[in-house]
Structure formats: structure tokens, C-alpha cells
Design a protein around this motif. Structure first.
Motif, short mmCIF file in Angstrom:
data_model
loop_
_atom_site.label_atom_id
_atom_site.label_comp_id
_atom_site.label_asym_id
_atom_site.label_seq_id
_atom_site.Cartn_x
_atom_site.Cartn_y
_atom_site.Cartn_z
N GLN A 168 0.84 -1.20 0.00
CA GLN A 168 0.00 0.00 0.00
C GLN A 168 0.87 1.25 0.00
O GLN A 168 0.60 2.22 -0.72
CB GLN A 168 -0.90 -0.02 1.23
N MET A 172 1.00 4.33 -2.65
CA MET A 172 0.83 5.74 -2.29
C MET A 172 2.00 6.57 -2.81
O MET A 172 1.85 7.74 -3.12
CB MET A 172 0.73 5.88 -0.77
N LYS B 56 -5.26 4.93 17.15
CA LYS B 56 -6.56 4.99 16.49
C LYS B 56 -7.63 4.32 17.34
O LYS B 56 -7.31 3.54 18.24
CB LYS B 56 -6.48 4.32 15.11
N ASP B 60 -12.53 3.21 14.02
CA ASP B 60 -12.03 4.00 12.89
C ASP B 60 -11.06 3.22 12.03
O ASP B 60 -10.76 3.61 10.91
CB ASP B 60 -11.27 5.24 13.39
N ASP B 62 -9.18 1.27 9.54
CA ASP B 62 -9.52 0.78 8.22
C ASP B 62 -8.19 0.54 7.52
O ASP B 62 -7.32 1.40 7.53
CB ASP B 62 -10.34 1.83 7.48
N SER B 64 -7.34 0.63 4.59
CA SER B 64 -6.99 1.51 3.47
C SER B 64 -6.39 2.84 3.94
O SER B 64 -5.72 3.51 3.18
CB SER B 64 -8.22 1.77 2.59
N THR B 65 -6.62 3.19 5.20
CA THR B 65 -6.04 4.44 5.70
C THR B 65 -5.00 4.17 6.77
O THR B 65 -4.69 5.02 7.58
CB THR B 65 -7.13 5.36 6.29
N TRP B 67 -1.85 3.99 6.86
CA TRP B 67 -0.63 4.77 6.94
C TRP B 67 -0.88 6.21 7.36
O TRP B 67 0.05 6.98 7.55
CB TRP B 67 0.10 4.76 5.59
N GLN B 68 -2.16 6.61 7.43
CA GLN B 68 -2.43 8.00 7.78
C GLN B 68 -2.49 8.19 9.29
O GLN B 68 -2.76 7.25 10.03
CB GLN B 68 -3.76 8.44 7.14
N ALA B 71 -7.54 9.99 12.62
CA ALA B 71 -8.52 11.07 12.49
C ALA B 71 -8.95 11.52 13.89
O ALA B 71 -9.15 12.70 14.14
CB ALA B 71 -9.72 10.59 11.68
#
Lengths: 326, 298, 437
Positions: A168, A172, B56, B60, B62, B64-65, B67-68, B71
Motif C-alpha cells: 500500500q 501511495m 486509532k 475508525d 480501516d 486503506s487508511t 498509513w495516515q 482522524a
């Protein structure tokens, strides 16, 4: 994790630090009285090591030759050397050996490469050297199990929309082409299993080399420079040769760790994964999944043999050079 | 080298010499820093993934997020991880402290004998000890677990942590002996011991009066080393203990391979399980490095 | 070393003693199909019964706790001792159990998957048949005869089942199916594969979700049973099983086709991730045992609207089962109390209470579906229906012993890499030759 056989005894094994007392030669009782307390000091450890290392190794080897027949008359293990030939002939074991070979070669080459490279980058001193050193070394402080939990996620084989972890991250960064199935597929899949191991141990090898560089006196560099040697020649002919004992130690450390590698594979690939199987993990499967302790004992004995083939010459070699000093 | 010097001192960087630098040297220096920064970032990447995920909320999380940054920042994962792992952390602490202290003591005794007060055959025994640290523990695991289970039949309390303490002490002897032997060989002048012997000291009193007082640096190195390896061990834990009496590595593995993975909790658990060794590493980093290197470098 | 030898000697003599003691009471009956029925004593035979399980967390623990309470009420003379080991499927707990059994120090009863997985214990004479207890509970009047057949090893039943799970369930995402125009449940595996193609055409990149190796084995066995039919499937595990038959090969091809619709997985991937893909709308289908219901519920998803389920379609209505069960260890200290425990877990009350809490279905057929969840009710209906054929799960040790299923898993993992049908067939045949008896 292990450290290596060390420096030669500065005073040497004989002479003043030697056995007994030369002044009383001829009087055996006095000699014995002199060294016997020393022996008593070490005796508890001798007993413990004797039982827990050599006794158990012997016990395990005996177990590996056992003949096992179930109540219903099925022969689970034919006994004797046939136990060995049937394990060695098993394609599953050969697959595990192949995996071990790929893992070890990649792991050793990777750690040596990065360890030496990082040591080279740091050896002449750098601003924030302490910080860089700590950052590069920190994975050493973490257990293989803990690291395995993260790397299991990082090395997830899914690609495309389902990608997680490294795949992933590559997407990115626009490097989608680098996506890989990692350790989950391919003949050389275990090279990917070496990545987390390289991540953990390169810093350690760096520290070894760094200490080696720092142990070489500045005068030698100056002398070489005065002689007009280029930096390349300085490293090639003056510095690297002096690091070879360290390189050998590093090789043995990393190599034998690779052969014993269990925690990391167990926690990344899950229990009894076939794809990522090496003899060390297969032994667990034989014990607890296949209910075949005899095959597990055979496997463990062979593993010991493989490690011994690498380590014993090394122990003898360092032992001899140590004696040669005096 | 003074008696109390540790190998870590050799890591000190050489004095920076001020020489006129050429263009090439300047370019090399810039490249060097670029490379160092790149490698540090790569090495830190898994730690980043750990940290952001641990803060996290499970709801929340997920993939797909992943690496972020969170929130909503939350310590929910940390609380859950701590609640699950706290008893195992306690058991690991007891185990690692006792095991490292005892094996350091034994290592000190052995190291003294092998370096300064030998007996016939001591060299062979030393090499036999050393081989003990290279063996794959699989080769002793079956008889070992058999013996432990036999002992437990008569002494049920001898399960879990006591079992592991015994194992870490025994299998820690070789490395501890090696570290002390190398330390004493280089840092304790034989003359001092000889002098005390002439004054009538026995092997034991020479050890307690002369050798032990200058041993603390080697003890620090050995204790850190043994603590770390006992804390991080998983193989013995897996074969000899279970989730209710095992150390934190066992607990962490069980947490991570549970049926309903709660990623924030798992990632926080990794950090909880690594915290003691990380703290030792940060606070006593110099000794840690020394521990890694002791004996390996002349 | 000497201590070990002494212990071994002591063990041997213990075994001889206990063997002799048992001899008088059970030897006479061991030839026939049942051990002499010991008459249950009201209030219990007395003594402690230590029960070894790995039910130490979650709904399983709740279920066990409820059982403990009921047992103590119904058998006041007996004392229940909970020997649950967390993570007990792990090695140390297994090693401990194995050692206790070997050393003649067995618990009062221990948990095991019913069926062939008990083979190793049976082979080592470590568990005794419980035919009399099963018969005492009502035998085929309360348990389906096809289930009893599946539980029988060497002509005897060696454990009392307490819960039943179904392995061959296809979990679906109705929204995705609707979007792809799939309106009816497929009639067979080929129909299902065709539906997957439709889903793929509608823009779902992974119509089917899979997890680690054993989930792949479970998917394959579901296809295998549906394609072969119950009788031929069950025959595979006997001495005359034909693992290189055309039916097996056809199933492998179907399975191979199914994998082309699936996500990429690695050996150790957890099943919940795969099930989540259906819950989250990333995949339309997932094959998993019915413990998956808990996963959907945890995500707050509703049956029939957010998720749905059907059994793998095929020739017949197949119920691919696995069951948790309790055993009667040889030489246990209070066999009377152990038998009380077994009779208790086989009783109607215990099974109702336990399965409601655990989310599985009771093996007994005389239990009314009221009070169970909607999914459980449909599973109970299928289980009882005379049209349903019960077969045993490979992945969960009901059909084959642990070692055999481990070899099958290895072969499945290899197949996942090379997709070579011939190699897989060869590995199946080799495993069958090695373990079938």
C-alpha cells in the motif's frame, strides 16, 4: 542473541595466571589444593551445562533413533538411521532446507552490506552521530515476536485495491510496480522473510564494524596518506584487512541466528505455515500438529549438526589464534 | 586501558580534524547525510506504522487508511493492550530480573576462574560452555520440556515463570561467562591477584576482595544483555508456558493471533511489550551497545 | 536423568495398576459395542471432576461458566474443577495434556473435536469409549444416526458432542449480488462459479474472499463434498478412498477456478479479515464456518439485509460438521464423576444453555428452536432435516486425524502456489496411503 568469542586473554593461559604454582613443583597435593577451589567455583555451572546442554542433546539424539509403533500396529517411526533417511527424503523437509538456505544467504548478505555501509557512513564522525547510531540500532531492542507482529502486516501479499502494509505504501508513493507477494509466493520467497531480520540486525553489525574502525589508530591512516594512498586504497589495503576478524565474527553470529530463526517466522507467517517453513518451525509442527516427536527429534538433531558444522571450526579457529598470540 | 573502562568507550568518535575540505569531500559529506537520513527514515517506518495505529480507535481502523495519522486520537488501544498484557508484563519483569541477576553472578564466578585462576582442563570446559550458546534450542527442547513436566508433577508451583527462570539462568551461563571472562582478562591485572595471593588470600577472598569491587561495569553490561534476551525470548515461552502463566511475548503473540484482531490494541501491545527494553536502550544505550559488543572486538 | 527414569518407572507401574483395576470392570465388555452401562447415581457419584478445555475467553467462557453452575446444582455430590487453559490449542497446554495422559494423571474429562481427531488418543489407549453414555442419553433417538456414524471410530464412540458447527456455509453480501444481477441461490458449484463471474463483471475485483491455509482447506472441502455427494466424500477417509478419482479432480478444477476470483492471501492470514471483506462490501462471497455470525454481529451488521448465507450447493444438501466434545480418559481418578459430567453435557438442558451462549447449535435433535438466533434456527432446521446429509470436516479434524489434516493443509498451501492439479492429487493420495486405516 549471541555475542562472539572474545579477545585473547591479555596475560595468557600459562605463567602467572596459569594452573597451580610453579614454585612448588613436585608437590602434587599443593598443586591440587591450589586449583581445586577454582574447579569448585565453576562446578555448579559445569553441572548445569552438563545436564541442560550436553545431557539433553544426548537424550534428544537417543530419542531420534527410537522405533515407534502405535497400538493399532502402524509403524510411525521405523527406528535407527531409517528415521533420518525418511526425514531427509521427505520433500517437505527438503523444502524447509531450501527455505533455510535462501533465508540465510539473504539475511547474511543483507546485514553485512547494510552494517558495513552504515559503519562507513558514520566512522569518520558525523553531526548527530549518536542520534543516527541509536536510530539505526533501535530495532535490536525489540523482540522478534513484537517485530513480527508489525512485519506480518507490512508484508501482506495483497496488491491493488486490497493492498495493505508495504504494498500500500508503494502505491501511495507511486511505486506500484514494486508491489510483491513477499514471503507468500515464489521459489525465493524466503528472501522476503529476511527483510525484517535484516531490519533488526543491521544496526548490530554496524556497531561491530564501527567499533572495529574506531579501534584502528589514527596514525595508520596518516601514514598511508603520507605514502600517497587514495582514500579507496586506504580502505582497501589498510583498514578492511584489519576488520576481517570482526567480519568473520559477524558472519558466524548472523549465520547461526538465521539457522535458529523461529520466533520471527512463527509470528509473521503464523503457526505451521508451509510456505515459510524452515527446519526450526517444522520441528514445532512435528511436535504439536503431526504428533510425531521422533521426527521432531531427528529434525532437531540435524539442525544442531548444521549449526555445529558452521560454529565448531570457528570456535577451534579463534581458540587457536588466541593461543598463537602467546 | 584503565580497569573500569568499558568497550563502549571505543565507540567515541575520533577528534574532528579541521582540514581544508575539497569540493569532493563536501559532496561526499552531503551525500553521507542524505543517505543517513534516508536509512533512518526507512528503519523508523515500522515504528511509525505502530505508533499511528496504536492511537486509532478500533471503530475508525480501516486498512486503506492505515498509513495516515489518526482522524481521532485515542488511547483506547493502549488501555485495552495494557489491561490484557499487564499481568504478563509483571511476570516477565520478575522472570527477567531474577534470571539476569543469577546468571550474572554465575557468569562472574566462571569468568574470574577462566580468566585468572584456571585449573587443568578449564580451557576445554570454557570452549564447551561457549558451544552452549550457539546450539539451536530445538535440540534440547524435547528432553527439557519432558523434564519440566516431570518436575511439575511433583511440584505444581514449578510451572510458568519459575520454569523459565531456570532455563534463562542455565542457557545464559555461556554468554555471561564469556562477557566476564573477557572483561577480567583485559581489565584486571594479574599482578593484583598474585599480590593478594601472596598475602594469603584464598581463591574466594581474592575474588570478593579484589575482583568483585571492580566488576560493576561488567555487571551492568551482563544484566542488560541477559534482561533483554530473557524479556524477548519466545521459544522457551511457547514450549514451556501458556497464556495464563507465560511471559509477555506469549501474551502478545496470543493477542496478535486472536480471532478478532483489534489492530490499535495489537500495535499498542507491541509497544507495551517492548517498552522495558526500549527504555533500557534509551537510558542506558551506551551500556547496551557495550553489551552487544563486549567480547566481539579486540 | 535418574529422576526421569524413576518417574517413568512409577508411571509404568501406575499404568499397570490402573489397567488391572479397569480390567475387572470393563474388559469383559470391550469386545461388544458398549461398555457396561453404569447406572447414574442421583446427585452424582461423588468426587472431583477436572475438566480441561481451552474455553477461557469470550462466549465460550460464558458458556462453560453456565455449564459449571448447572452441573453443580444437578450433581451436588460432584465437584467441578475448571482446568481451562487460555490459548489451550497452543503447544504448552497440549504438551501438558499429553504428558498428563502419558503419566497416568489424566483430567476428569478433556475437550476435543469429535471424530477422527481423537484417533491419537484412541491409538494410545488414553480415552475410553462412551457408547453406553450416548445410548443412555437416548442414542439415535436424540442424535441423528448420520451424526453418530460420523463420530464412530473403530466401531465405538469416544466422546460426547456438546455443540455443532457447520463449515460449508457461503456468506454473501446481498447488496453486491443485487448489483451484479445475481438474484437466486446457485444450484451447484458450477452455478456458483458463474455467479462469481457475474459479480466480477459488475466491477468487484475480488468476488470471493479467502484467508490463510486452513480456510482454503475449508473452502475446498465444501466444494469437494458438494461435487462428490456425501457418500463418496465420506468414503475418501476410509481404506478404500480414491483420492485420484475424476470427482476429486473435478472438484480441484472448480476450486482452482474459485481461487481466480479470490484475493491474495498468505498462509497465516486470519479468517475474520476475509469475513470482514464480505461485511464491508469488498467481496461478495466468503466460505467459513458459522462462527462467522459473531463477526458480522460484532460489526453491527444485520442478517438478511447486510449479510446472508447459504450452504454450498451441490448434488445433495450437505451439512459439513465439526463438533466440540468431551472424552472419558483412561484411568481417570473419579470415573463416576466424569461419567456424570458426560451425561450432563449430553443432556437437553445443558446443550440448550451452552449453545445459546456460544452461538453454535445443539447436536441433540429434541431441542426446540425457540430462543435461538435466526441464523441458529435455520441451521438447526437443516441439521434435523431428513434430506440433509451430514459429513465431517477435514480442516477441523472431524474426518481425519490431526496429522492427516496437517498434511492436507500443506498440500493446499503448495497448491496455492503452483495451482498444479496433478501435484495436489499426488499429495492427497500419498497422505491417504500414509494415514488411512
Amino acid at each position: 542473541m549471541t555475542v562472539l568469542v572474545g579477545p585473547a586473554d591479555a596475560t595468557g593461559p600459562t605463567g602467572r595466571a596459569g594452573y597451580g604454582n610453579e614454585h612448588n613443583e613436585g608437590d602434587d597435593m599443593v598443586k591440587v589444593r591450589r586449583w581445586f577451589p577454582s574447579f569448585l567455583f565453576v562446578l555448579p555451572s559445569i553441572i548445569l551445562i552438563g545436564i541442560f546442554v550436553y545431557g539433553f542433546i544426548g537424550n534428544n539424539i537417543i530419542g531420534s533413533f527410537a522405533m515407534v509403533r502405535t497400538r493399532s500396529g502402524r509403524i510411525k517411526a521405523p527406528g535407527g538411521f531409517q528415521n533420518y533417511s525418511s526425514l531427509i527424503g521427505d520433500p517437505r523437509y527438503q523444502h524447509a532446507l531450501w527455505n533455510l538456505l535462501v533465508l540465510t544467504v539473504t539475511f547474511v548478505a543483507g546485514t553485512m552490506f547494510f552494517g558495513l555501509l552504515w559503519a562507513l557512513l558514520l566512522e569518520r564522525g558525523a553531526k548527530f552521530e549518536g542520534l543516527f547510531r541509536s536510530l539505526l540500532l533501535f530495532p535490536m531492542a525489540i523482540s522478534f515476536v513484537a517485530a513480527g507482529v508489525v512485519w506480518r502486516w507490512l508484508l501482506s501479499p495483497a496488491t491493488g485495491a486490497q493492498a495493505v502494509g508495504l504494498n500500500q505504501l508503494f502505491q501511495m508513493m507511486g511505486l506500484g510496480g514494486l508491489q510483491s507477494s513477499w514471503y507468500s509466493a515464489g521459489r525465493f520467497n524466503m528472501a522476503a522473510m529476511a527483510i525484517p531480520a535484516i531490519w533488526q540486525l543491521s544496526g548490530y553489525i554496524m556497531a561491530l564494524f564501527l567499533a572495529g574502525f574506531r579501534g584502528i589508530s589514527e596514525d595508520q591512516r596518516e601514514a598511508a596518506r603520507v605514502d600517497g594512498a587514495t582514500e579507496f586504497k586506504l580502505y582497501r589495503y589498510v583498514l578492511f584487512p584489519q576488520l576481517s576478524p570482526i567480519a568473520l565474527s559477524a558472519l558466524i553470529i548472523v549465520g547461526h541466528m538465521s539457522m535458529k530463526m523461529f520466533d520471527l517466522i512463527y509470528s509473521i507467517a503464523g503457526q505451521s505455515s508451509y510456505t515459510a517453513e524452515v527446519p526450526a518451525t517444522l520441528m514445532w509442527t512435528q511436535m504439536f500438529q503431526l504428533n510425531d516427536p521422533t521426527a521432531a527429534a531427528v529434525n532437531a538433531t540435524l539442525l544442531l549438526l548444521i549449526v555445529a558444522v558452521a560454529v565448531i571450526p570457528y570456535l577451534i579457529y579463534t581458540n587457536r589464534t588466541e593461543k598463537g598470540v602467546h | 586501558m584503565s580497569a573500569a573502562t568499558l568497550e563502549a568507550d571505543r565507540l567515541a568518535s575520533p577528534p574532528v580534524r579541521h582540514r581544508a575540505s575539497t569540493k569532493g569531500q563536501k559532496a561526499w559529506r552531503s551525500l553521507k547525510y542524505v543517505l543517513l537520513i534516508c536509512f533512518s527514515v526507512i528503519v523508523l517506518m515500522p515504528a511509525y506504522a505502530l505508533l499511528v495505529t496504536s492511537f486509532k480507535r478500533q471503530a475508525d481502523y480501516d486498512q486503506s487508511t492505515a498509513w495516515q495519522i489518526p482522524a481521532h486520537w485515542s488511547v483506547e488501544g493502549w488501555v485495552a493492550a495494557w489491561n490484557t498484557l499487564a499481568p504478563a508484563v509483571g511476570r516477565s519483569l520478575v522472570m527477567a530480573v531474577i534470571a539476569s541477576c543469577v546468571s550474572a553472578m554465575l557468569g562472574s564466578l566462571n569468568g574470574y576462574i577462566f580468566a585468572k585462576s584456571r585449573f587443568p582442563g578449564s580451557h576445554v570446559i570454557f570452549v564447551l560452555f561457549l558451544f552452549g550458546m550457539f546450539i539451536p534450542y530445538q535440540a534440547i527442547m524435547i528432553p527439557l520440556s519432558g523434564m519440566m513436566l516431570n518436575i511439575q508433577d511433583g511440584a505444581p508451583w514449578f510451572s510458568g515463570i519459575p520454569t523459565l527462570i531456570l532455563c534463562h539462568i542455565v542457557y545464559g551461563i555461556p554468554i555471561c561467562t564469556l562477557i566476564f571472562r573477557n572483561y577480567y582478562a583485559t581489565s584486571v591485572p594479574t599482578e593484583i591477584i598474585e599480590a593478594s595471593r601472596v598475602d594469603g588470600a584464598t581463591t574466594w577472598s581474592a575474588y570478593t576482595r579484589v575482583v568483585l569491587p571492580i566488576s560493576p561495569p561488567a555487571f551492568v553490561v551482563t544484566l542488560i544483555w541477559q534482561f533483554t534476551s530473557a524479556w524477548n525470548d519466545f521459544l522457551f515461552a511457547l514450549f514451556l508456558t501458556n497464556q495464563s502463566n507465560g511471559p509477555v511475548t506469549f501474551g502478545l503473540n496470543a493477542l496478535a493471533s486472536g480471532q478478532n484482531p483489534n489492530y490499535p490494541q495489537i500495535m499498542a501491545g507491541v509497544l507495551v511489550a517492548s517498552l522495558p527494553t526500549l527504555i533500557i536502550y534509551i537510558v542506558l544505550g551506551k551500556y547496551f551497545v557495550a553489551g552487544l559488543m563486549s567480547g566481539s572486538v579486540k | 536423568m535418574r529422576g526421569k527414569k524413576l518417574a517413568a518407572l512409577a508411571t509404568a507401574s501406575l499404568l499397570v495398576l490402573s489397567g488391572a483395576a479397569c480390567g475387572s470392570s470393563t474388559e469383559s465388555g470391550s469386545g461388544s459395542a458398549s461398555t457396561p452401562a453404569s447406572t447414574p447415581k442421583a446427585g452424582g457419584a461423588g468426587g472431583t471432576v477436572g475438566v480441561f478445555t481451552w474455553w477461557a475467553d469470550g462466549s465460550e467462557k460464558k458458556g462453560l461458566d453456565a455449564l459449571e453452575k448447572m452441573f453443580n446444582e444437578q450433581y451436588p455430590n460432584d465437584k467441578f474443577e475448571n482446568l481451562a487453559v487460555a490459548g489451550g490449542s497452543g503447544s504448552n497446554a497440549k504438551a501438558k495434556l499429553a504428558s498428563d495422559l502419558k503419566n497416568g494423571n489424566p483430567p476428569g474429562s478433556f475437550q476435543g473435536h469429535a471424530g477422527a481427531e481423537l484417533m491419537d488418543y484412541i491409538d494410545a489407549d488414553q480415552v475410553q469409549p462412551v457408547d453406553s453414555i450416548i445410548n443412555g442419553l437416548g442414542g439415535s433417538k436424540v442424535f441423528p444416526q448420520t451424526l453418530l456414524d460420523r463420530l464412530t471410530v473403530d466401531g465405538h464412540i469416544y466422546s460426547v458432542p456438546v455443540d455443532i458447527h457447520r463449515a460449508n456455509v457461503v456468506w454473501t453480501n446481498p447488496a453486491l449480488l443485487k448489483k451484479a444481477g445475481v438474484t437466486s441461490t446457485p444450484k451447484d458449484v458450477d452455478g456458483w462459479l458463474a455467479d462469481m463471474a457475474k459479480v466480477k463483471a459488475s466491477g468487484v475485483s475480488t468476488p470471493l474472499s479467502i484467508g490463510g491455509t486452513w480456510t482454503q482447506t475449508e473452502l475446498f472441502e465444501s466444494i469437494l463434498a458438494s461435487t462428490l455427494g456425501a457418500d463418496e466424500y465420506s468414503k475418501l477417509f476410509t481404506k478404500d478412498g480414491k483420492w485420484d478419482s475424476d470427482g476429486v479432480k473435478k472438484s480441484i478444477e472448480q476450486y482452482k477456478k474459485a481461487l481466480t476470483f479470490a484475493n491474495t492471501a498468505s498462509d497465516g492470514d486470519d479468517w475474520p479479515n476475509a469475513t470482514d471483506m464480505v461485511a464491508d462490501g469488498k467481496a461478495a462471497y466468503n466460505v467459513m464456518g458459522d462462527w462467522a455470525v459473531a463477526q458480522f454481529e460484532m460489526k453491527g451488521k444485520k442478517y438478511k439485509t447486510d449479510w446472508d448465507a447459504f450452504a454450498m450447493p451441490g448434488k445433495e444438501d450437505i451439512f459439513d460438521f465439526l463438533a466440540d466434545s468431551f472424552t472419558l480418559p483412561t484411568g481417570t481418578k473419579n470415573p463416576g464423576a466424569s461419567e456424570d459430567w458426560l451425561r450432563f453435557v449430553g443432556s437437553k438442558d445443558a446443550q440448550v444453555t451452552f449453545n445459546k451462549l456460544k452461538g453454535s447449535i445443539p447436536p441433540r435433535t429434541d431441542i426446540a428452536p425457540t430462543g435461538f438466533s435466526e441464523y441458529q434456527q435455520s441451521a438447526m432446521k437443516d441439521f434435523k432435516s431428513p434430506d440433509t446429509k451430514i459429513v465431517s470436516s477435514i480442516a477441523h479434524g472431524a474426518a481425519v486425524p490431526l496429522a492427516w489434516s496437517s498434511e492436507i493443509n500443506t498440500a493446499m498451501s503448495k497448491f496455492y502456489q503452483d495451482k498444479n492439479t496433478d501435484n495436489l492429487v499426488k499429495a492427497f493420495v500419498a497422505a491417504h496411503d500414509k494415514y488411512a486405516q
